[in-house]
Structures are given as C-alpha cells and as structure tokens.
Write a protein that holds these residues in place. Structure first.
Motif, PDB file in Angstrom:
ATOM      1  N   ASP A 227       0.874  -1.054  -0.084  1.00  0.00           N
ATOM      2  CA  ASP A 227       0.083   0.043   0.035  1.00  0.00           C
ATOM      3  C   ASP A 227       0.963   1.408   0.116  1.00  0.00           C
ATOM      4  O   ASP A 227       0.523   2.106  -0.746  1.00  0.00           O
ATOM      5  CB  ASP A 227      -0.951  -0.010   1.171  1.00  0.00           C
ATOM      6  N   ARG A 228       2.045   1.107   0.612  1.00  0.00           N
ATOM      7  CA  ARG A 228       2.931   2.283   0.827  1.00  0.00           C
ATOM      8  C   ARG A 228       3.527   2.598  -0.558  1.00  0.00           C
ATOM      9  O   ARG A 228       3.640   3.842  -1.033  1.00  0.00           O
ATOM     10  CB  ARG A 228       3.918   2.187   1.776  1.00  0.00           C
ATOM     11  N   VAL A 229       3.955   1.580  -1.256  1.00  0.00           N
ATOM     12  CA  VAL A 229       4.613   1.699  -2.512  1.00  0.00           C
ATOM     13  C   VAL A 229       3.442   2.316  -3.774  1.00  0.00           C
ATOM     14  O   VAL A 229       3.676   3.038  -4.354  1.00  0.00           O
ATOM     15  CB  VAL A 229       4.997   0.366  -3.155  1.00  0.00           C
ATOM     16  N   HIS A 230       2.212   1.798  -3.661  1.00  0.00           N
ATOM     17  CA  HIS A 230       1.353   2.151  -4.280  1.00  0.00           C
ATOM     18  C   HIS A 230       0.840   3.949  -4.259  1.00  0.00           C
ATOM     19  O   HIS A 230       0.540   4.458  -4.974  1.00  0.00           O
ATOM     20  CB  HIS A 230      -0.368   1.659  -4.161  1.00  0.00           C
ATOM     21  N   THR A 231       0.864   4.126  -2.811  1.00  0.00           N
ATOM     22  CA  THR A 231       0.413   5.661  -2.567  1.00  0.00           C
ATOM     23  C   THR A 231       1.784   6.275  -2.870  1.00  0.00           C
ATOM     24  O   THR A 231       1.241   7.314  -3.514  1.00  0.00           O
ATOM     25  CB  THR A 231       0.418   5.807  -0.868  1.00  0.00           C
ATOM     26  N   LEU A 232       2.792   6.090  -2.967  1.00  0.00           N
ATOM     27  CA  LEU A 232       4.055   6.878  -3.234  1.00  0.00           C
ATOM     28  C   LEU A 232       4.074   6.963  -4.846  1.00  0.00           C
ATOM     29  O   LEU A 232       4.727   7.869  -5.561  1.00  0.00           O
ATOM     30  CB  LEU A 232       5.218   6.442  -2.500  1.00  0.00           C
ATOM     31  N   SER A 233       3.732   5.983  -5.448  1.00  0.00           N
ATOM     32  CA  SER A 233       3.434   5.744  -7.109  1.00  0.00           C
ATOM     33  C   SER A 233       2.732   6.750  -7.683  1.00  0.00           C
ATOM     34  O   SER A 233       2.776   7.543  -8.556  1.00  0.00           O
ATOM     35  CB  SER A 233       3.305   4.265  -7.466  1.00  0.00           C
TER      36      SER A 233
END
Length: 257
Positions: A227-233
């Motif tokens: 979820d963190r990767v998706h949010t920052l992407s």
C-alpha cells in the motif's frame, strides 16, 4: 515474510516510535526502487545495498557495519545548492529515514519553502536542552541540536541517562524541509509495527515503551508495504485527462445519439 498468506504472525505495535528499533529496511529500499524509480544494486558478497536516484544526484547506501552508520544519504551539489549528506545509526526506525526520503522524492514539494525543524518539536512540548541550541523530548530520551544557524544537525536517542540507542546526523546545507520531515516523524504518536521474534527492542522498560501485541495474517502485514508503494507511486503518475469527443459530436455524457 512467510510465503504462506494464511499463516498468522504476531506483531508488536510500539510507542514511542523512536524506541521501536530499526525495523524492516524494505520500507525504504523497495519504495525508492518501485515507487520512485531509483536504481537498486547489491554489492557482491556483502549485505550492502546502494540506491541511486533517476537523475543520479542522490545516493542512499545501506551498509550494515557495527562501527559505522548503517544508512548514509549523499546528494551532489546543484546550481546555488552545495552538496549535503545525512547518516543514521542501525537502530534508527526506518519510518524516520523514510520520512526524509519521501520528502526528498516528493515531486510537488516547494523547494523554496524553509520550515523551521524546531517548530513542530516546540508544538509537541519539547523543551530547551543544554548550552547549545537544542531541544529535548518530554520523556527525556531524545535530543535534537545544532551549534548555530549555519551548522549541522544532530539527533541522539538515549535510555538510562547514558546508553545511546541511535544517532542521526544532517550535514550543513541539508534542505530544511527534509529535517522538518524528520522532526515531524519524531513527534508522530502513531505506534509502529514490528514483527515479534525478528526485532530486538532497545529497551523493554514499561515506563518508556508501550507494546501492544496483535496476531494477524502474514499477508495483511505484507500489504502495508504494498500500500505504501502504491500511494507513493501515485505522486509520480501523470494526471489523467478525459478523452476528447469524436469530431462532429459535442463533448460530455449528455450528447444526443
């Protein structure tokens, strides 16, 4: 992390976060690589990891060495901006380092703004400490200092009055917004997750640390990083525009057939 998504594991939610221990390095490395496009390299025959920014101006090195800082972030000089670096000890929580790298890679950041890193600490009831320009946390374990307005910043976490848990150092010329992101993370009251049996807490003193154990599915723990990767992407994704109407037809859903 387990390959079996239905397996249940035990997680400690630890507060305050500055006494939670280092945590999982992938919270930083995977995010920089997968969400921000940094090149990821592993040093052969060593546990070292090196990440380089797409413009090749910034380099983050993870170098597990008991005699040196584990994390170092170097940035090359730019027009009207000298080179700078930051370093973090082994037990610096990854959430604090991630706050710095997230601010560094934020494409919408106002680089002209210069927030005072002390402001958020004063608002969280940190008080003056020592003869130098510094502040100490309400629990007396964390110190942030600098010698003068043009010098480096130093953060130190100690327990039992003298045992150092971790250091962080920001050199002269480190952008103020990055240090402000670090100090904001220092005052964040949200507990951080640590998987039981995979971390060594710097202290178990119940007067300093609160631990809440929760059993949960391994897949749910792994999802936090996804979820963190998706949010920052999404910060780097181009804005979407509605498709244009075919020639001869008015735009919008209400056009006649």
């Amino acid at each position: 992390m387990s390959r079996f998504p239905d397996e249940r594991i035990v997680v400690d939610y630890v507060a305050p976060r500055h006494l939670a221990g280092g945590g999982d390095p992938t919270w930083i490395t995977v995010t920089l690589h997968s969400a921000c496009g940094w090149r990821l390299e592993h040093e052969p025959l060593t546990p070292d990891v090196v990440l380089t920014s797409p413009d090749q101006k910034a380099l983050l090195r993870l170098e597990p060495d008991p005699d040196s800082p584990w994390w170092t972030l170097h940035h090359a000089p730019e027009q009207a901006a000298p080179a700078w670096y930051a370093s973090f000890g082994a037990r610096t929580p990854v959430e604090f380092i991630a706050a710095v790298t997230d601010a560094l890679t934020d494409p919408s950041a106002d680089t002209a703004a210069a927030p005072d890193p002390y402001d958020v600490l004063r608002q969280a009831d940190w008080t003056p400490a020592g003869p130098r320009d510094g502040l100490v946390s309400p629990d007396g374990t964390t110190f942030l200092q600098r010698a003068d307005e043009a010098s480096a910043w130093f953060a130190t976490v100690m327990v039992n009055g003298s045992r150092i848990v971790w250091h962080a150092h920001f050199s002269e010329h480190t952008p103020s917004r990055l240090i402000a992101a670090f100090t904001a993370s220092l005052t964040d009251p949200t507990p951080v997750a640590r998987v039981v049996d995979t971390w060594r807490p710097p202290t178990l003193n119940p007067r300093l640390v609160t631990r809440t154990q929760v059993g949960m599915r391994a897949a749910l723990v792994a999802f936090a990083l996804e979820d963190r990767v998706h949010t920052l992407s999404t910060r780097h994704a181009p804005p979407t525009t509605p498709p244009s109407a075919p020639p001869g037809q008015p735009p919008g859903p209400g056009r006649s057939r």
